[in-house]
Design a protein around this motif. Structure first.
Motif, short mmCIF file in Angstrom:
data_model
loop_
_atom_site.label_atom_id
_atom_site.label_comp_id
_atom_site.label_asym_id
_atom_site.label_seq_id
_atom_site.Cartn_x
_atom_site.Cartn_y
_atom_site.Cartn_z
N GLN A 12 -13.55 -4.32 -5.73
CA GLN A 12 -13.05 -5.61 -5.27
C GLN A 12 -12.20 -6.28 -6.35
O GLN A 12 -11.07 -6.70 -6.11
CB GLN A 12 -14.21 -6.53 -4.90
CG GLN A 12 -15.08 -6.02 -3.76
CD GLN A 12 -16.26 -6.95 -3.54
OE1 GLN A 12 -16.12 -8.13 -3.22
NE2 GLN A 12 -17.47 -6.43 -3.74
N LEU A 13 -12.76 -6.37 -7.55
CA LEU A 13 -12.08 -7.03 -8.66
C LEU A 13 -12.48 -6.34 -9.97
O LEU A 13 -13.36 -6.80 -10.69
CB LEU A 13 -12.44 -8.52 -8.69
CG LEU A 13 -11.78 -9.40 -9.75
CD1 LEU A 13 -10.27 -9.26 -9.77
CD2 LEU A 13 -12.18 -10.86 -9.55
N ALA A 14 -11.84 -5.21 -10.22
CA ALA A 14 -12.09 -4.49 -11.48
C ALA A 14 -11.46 -5.27 -12.62
O ALA A 14 -10.34 -5.77 -12.50
CB ALA A 14 -11.54 -3.08 -11.40
N PRO A 231 1.69 0.34 -9.03
CA PRO A 231 1.54 0.67 -7.61
C PRO A 231 0.61 -0.27 -6.86
O PRO A 231 0.16 0.03 -5.77
CB PRO A 231 0.96 2.10 -7.65
CG PRO A 231 0.15 2.13 -8.91
CD PRO A 231 0.90 1.26 -9.89
N PHE A 232 0.29 -1.42 -7.46
CA PHE A 232 -0.54 -2.43 -6.80
C PHE A 232 -0.09 -3.80 -7.27
O PHE A 232 0.48 -3.97 -8.34
CB PHE A 232 -2.03 -2.22 -7.07
CG PHE A 232 -2.36 -1.75 -8.46
CD1 PHE A 232 -2.20 -2.59 -9.56
CD2 PHE A 232 -2.82 -0.46 -8.68
CE1 PHE A 232 -2.49 -2.15 -10.84
CE2 PHE A 232 -3.11 -0.01 -9.95
CZ PHE A 232 -2.95 -0.85 -11.04
N LYS A 233 -0.39 -4.80 -6.43
CA LYS A 233 0.12 -6.15 -6.66
C LYS A 233 -0.68 -6.92 -7.69
O LYS A 233 -0.15 -7.79 -8.38
CB LYS A 233 0.10 -6.91 -5.32
CG LYS A 233 0.77 -8.28 -5.37
CD LYS A 233 0.77 -8.93 -3.99
CE LYS A 233 1.45 -10.29 -4.00
NZ LYS A 233 1.43 -10.93 -2.65
N ARG A 234 -1.98 -6.59 -7.82
CA ARG A 234 -2.86 -7.43 -8.63
C ARG A 234 -3.52 -6.68 -9.79
O ARG A 234 -4.73 -6.41 -9.77
CB ARG A 234 -3.93 -8.07 -7.73
CG ARG A 234 -3.31 -9.09 -6.77
CD ARG A 234 -4.31 -9.83 -5.92
NE ARG A 234 -3.68 -11.02 -5.34
CZ ARG A 234 -4.25 -11.83 -4.46
NH1 ARG A 234 -5.49 -11.59 -4.05
NH2 ARG A 234 -3.60 -12.87 -4.00
N PRO A 235 -2.73 -6.35 -10.83
CA PRO A 235 -3.36 -5.83 -12.04
C PRO A 235 -4.15 -6.96 -12.70
O PRO A 235 -3.78 -8.13 -12.60
CB PRO A 235 -2.17 -5.42 -12.90
CG PRO A 235 -1.08 -6.37 -12.49
CD PRO A 235 -1.29 -6.57 -11.00
N THR A 236 -5.24 -6.59 -13.36
CA THR A 236 -6.09 -7.62 -13.95
C THR A 236 -6.17 -7.55 -15.48
O THR A 236 -6.32 -8.58 -16.13
CB THR A 236 -7.52 -7.54 -13.39
OG1 THR A 236 -8.05 -6.23 -13.65
CG2 THR A 236 -7.52 -7.80 -11.88
N SER A 252 -7.51 -3.25 -11.71
CA SER A 252 -6.80 -3.97 -10.65
C SER A 252 -7.78 -4.49 -9.62
O SER A 252 -8.96 -4.13 -9.60
CB SER A 252 -5.77 -3.05 -9.98
OG SER A 252 -6.42 -2.03 -9.23
N ALA A 253 -7.25 -5.33 -8.71
CA ALA A 253 -8.07 -5.95 -7.67
C ALA A 253 -7.56 -5.55 -6.29
O ALA A 253 -6.36 -5.34 -6.08
CB ALA A 253 -8.03 -7.46 -7.80
N SER A 254 -8.49 -5.47 -5.35
CA SER A 254 -8.12 -5.29 -3.94
C SER A 254 -8.42 -6.55 -3.14
O SER A 254 -7.95 -6.69 -2.00
CB SER A 254 -8.89 -4.11 -3.33
OG SER A 254 -10.28 -4.35 -3.32
N HIS A 269 -8.35 0.06 -7.92
CA HIS A 269 -8.71 1.21 -8.75
C HIS A 269 -8.41 0.93 -10.22
O HIS A 269 -7.65 0.02 -10.56
CB HIS A 269 -7.96 2.46 -8.29
CG HIS A 269 -8.52 3.08 -7.06
ND1 HIS A 269 -9.39 4.14 -7.08
CD2 HIS A 269 -8.35 2.75 -5.76
CE1 HIS A 269 -9.72 4.47 -5.85
NE2 HIS A 269 -9.10 3.64 -5.02
N VAL A 270 -9.01 1.74 -11.08
CA VAL A 270 -8.65 1.79 -12.49
C VAL A 270 -7.74 2.99 -12.66
O VAL A 270 -8.09 4.10 -12.23
CB VAL A 270 -9.90 1.93 -13.39
CG1 VAL A 270 -9.49 1.93 -14.86
CG2 VAL A 270 -10.89 0.81 -13.11
N VAL A 271 -6.56 2.77 -13.22
CA VAL A 271 -5.60 3.86 -13.38
C VAL A 271 -5.25 4.03 -14.84
O VAL A 271 -5.49 3.15 -15.68
CB VAL A 271 -4.32 3.61 -12.55
CG1 VAL A 271 -4.67 3.46 -11.07
CG2 VAL A 271 -3.57 2.38 -13.04
#
Length: 293
Positions: A12-14, A231-236, A252-254, A269-271
């Protein structure tokens, strides 16, 4: 540019990636799931531990099998063998709607923790410095969303961001003082906010930008040296690790992207991606330091 997925599932929110050189292990958390995760580099070995409340950061310590965790209401030691928690200190007892957010261990071994309004409505967060004996010192008040901790000892400064304001400031270190009335070091692009960061060995700051779908590398003068499109909108957040510490691990967060996951399959995911620069070793929390120095 190839991103490798590290996490075994979508979170959800890594947040809070932390690399341990000694064990070649990457740690991170999933805040709303109350979970700590670890992955042994180069293997399929994962471990996870469920916490009794939201958990926003995790670090190794100088005691074997003992982590320090930042929970919503407190900082605690966590014994990974017995799976027991022992409080180090409480956080914002007088502000029950606040929770712990980003955190990192400073060069002197102390833990710096930022808090925030869990509803993200009020600028009532704080910045704390916490030592092994549980002593805490408030460094800042009236923080929106506390993010980014990185220290450049050569320039006697540290970086700290308020995502609610979209700004990263550079503060004096170790003689810390509030500089929020001065011009910021950097401002995130419109529609995004500065989240977690990592400093590389060239003293450049890599900042994950929430809703910006990118990581920006700022040189020490504030110049943007490169932009890493994601490749995702919400890196954390991000951290350097791997055998030569040239691998950039990105959390990142989903959450909030449920209708966009088909277009962003790696969201949550963590990339990992290989870079051309290395990062310094991560600092463990010094639990054996009883003097608070």
């Amino acid at each position: 540019m190839a991103f490798q997925s590290i996490s075994p599932e979508r979170h959800q929110l890594a947040e809070g990636p932390f690399w341990c050189d000694r064990s070649r292990t990457l740690y991170w958390v999933d805040i709303p799931a109350h979970k700590i995760w670890s992955w042994r580099y180069g293997t399929d070995r994962y471990e996870q531990w469920r916490m009794p409340e939201k958990v926003s950061a995790v670090f190794t310590t100088d005691i074997a099998d003992t982590l320090v965790v930042v929970l919503a209401s407190r900082v605690a030691r966590f014994d990974t063998v017995t799976e027991t928690l022992t409080d180090v200190c409480m956080l914002d007892e007088d502000r029950p709607n606040n929770r712990g957010n980003d955190a990192k261990v400073a060069p002197d071994g102390s833990l710096w923790v930022g808090t925030m309004d869990d509803k993200e409505e009020q600028a009532c967060g704080r910045l704390w410095r916490i030592t092994a004996d549980g002593k805490k010192t408030m460094l800042l008040d009236n923080v929106g969303i506390a993010n980014t901790f990185a220290w450049d000892e050569d320039r006697q400064c540290m970086y700290f961001a308020d995502s609610m304001k979209g700004q990263i400031h550079r503060y004096p270190y170790p003689l810390f003082k509030d500089v929020r009335d001065q011009a910021p070091f950097a401002v995130a692009q419109q529609g995004s906010g500065p989240d977690g960061s990592a400093l590389d060995d060239d003293k450049a700051l890599w900042n994950a930008q929430w809703d910006g779908q990118r990581i920006v590398r700022y040189l020490s003068d504030g110049t943007i040296e490169r932009v890493l499109e994601l490749p995702f909108k919400r890196p954390t957040s991000c951290t350097f690790g791997g055998p030569n510490r040239k691998t950039l691990f990105i959390t990142s967060a989903s959450v909030g992207l449920e209708s966009q996951l088909a277009e962003q399959p790696l969201a949550g995911h963590v990339v990992a991606i290989e870079t051309d620069v290395s990062g310094p070793p991560s600092q463990p929390f010094r639990l054996t330091n009883k003097t608070g120095q």
